[in-house]
Design a protein around this motif. Structure first.
Motif, PDB file in Angstrom:
ATOM      1  N   ASP A 107       0.688  -1.060  -0.074  1.00 16.13           N
ATOM      2  CA  ASP A 107      -0.001  -0.075   0.144  1.00 16.13           C
ATOM      3  C   ASP A 107       0.747   1.069  -0.028  1.00 16.13           C
ATOM      4  N   PRO A 108       0.719   2.475  -0.850  1.00 19.75           N
ATOM      5  CA  PRO A 108       1.797   3.295  -0.927  1.00 19.75           C
ATOM      6  C   PRO A 108       1.584   4.260   0.112  1.00 19.75           C
ATOM      7  N   GLU A 109       0.450   4.444   0.909  1.00 21.90           N
ATOM      8  CA  GLU A 109       0.442   5.178   2.113  1.00 21.90           C
ATOM      9  C   GLU A 109       1.000   4.231   3.194  1.00 21.90           C
ATOM     10  N   GLU A 110       0.971   3.066   3.392  1.00 16.21           N
ATOM     11  CA  GLU A 110       1.557   2.161   4.517  1.00 16.21           C
ATOM     12  C   GLU A 110       3.101   2.393   3.922  1.00 16.21           C
ATOM     13  N   GLU A 139       4.885   4.877   2.779  1.00 20.43           N
ATOM     14  CA  GLU A 139       5.521   6.018   3.005  1.00 20.43           C
ATOM     15  C   GLU A 139       5.569   6.435   4.420  1.00 20.43           C
ATOM     16  N   LEU A 140       4.470   5.638   5.143  1.00 17.65           N
ATOM     17  CA  LEU A 140       4.665   5.624   6.784  1.00 17.65           C
ATOM     18  C   LEU A 140       5.571   4.824   7.354  1.00 17.65           C
ATOM     19  N   GLU A 165       9.086   6.877   6.641  1.00 18.29           N
ATOM     20  CA  GLU A 165       9.284   7.758   7.513  1.00 18.29           C
ATOM     21  C   GLU A 165       9.604   7.428   8.848  1.00 18.29           C
TER      22      GLU A 165
END
Length: 161
Positions: free
Chosen positions: A48-51, A53-54, A57
């Motif tokens: 998942d792109p959001e996962e 990215e998180l 970070e």
């Protein structure tokens, strides 16, 4: 119109309602199932792109060595660190065990096992208080760990001097 006729009519209306037939119940997943699904997706390359990215970070800010975290503020906010005392995560099942279910992380005197190790020799009672275990359980864990170390060192081939 009789009560039975009204009841039959209402039942037939409900059965004929197309919205009712299409409605599906949501499926509840356990933490174990969610962890298994996450591992399966990661192994197959579905991220998942959001996962991603998180996680990126988090990995940039997370300390990698003891030198990185020795001067960081306490209590340690990285509860997923393997040295954090607040919770334990089973890597095989993904299950999470809270070691201190009655306390918040900022209420703990020590949050890092490395901080406790640097303190030096402490009693079984002190370790039990830090780990939320009894003195006897700490003694059992210590004995088991020492036995594992002894077995591992005896199994190693001796190096010539």
């Amino acid at each position: 119109m009789s009560a039975a006729a009204v009841n039959d009519e209402a039942t037939s209306v409900l059965k004929a309602d197309p919205v009712e037939e299409e409605r599906r119940r949501s499926k509840t997943m356990s933490r174990k199932e969610m962890a298994r699904e996450l591992r399966r997706r990661r192994q197959s390359g579905q991220v998942d792109p959001e996962e991603a990215e998180l996680l990126s970070e988090l990995n940039q800010t997370r300390p990698r060595t003891r030198a990185d975290c020795i001067n960081s503020p306490r209590p340690c906010v990285y509860v997923s660190c393997k040295y954090n005392l607040y919770l334990d995560v089973n890597p095989e099942t993904g299950s999470v065990k809270l070691n201190f279910p009655d306390k918040e992380i900022w209420e703990l005197e020590y949050t890092c096992a490395l901080d406790v190790a640097e303190k030096g020799g402490i009693t079984l009672e002190e370790v039990g208080e830090i780990m939320n275990l009894t003195r006897e359980r700490i003694r059992q864990v210590e004995t088991r760990g020492l036995e594992k170390v002894r077995t591992a060192t005896e199994a190693e081939p001796r190096r010539p001097r």
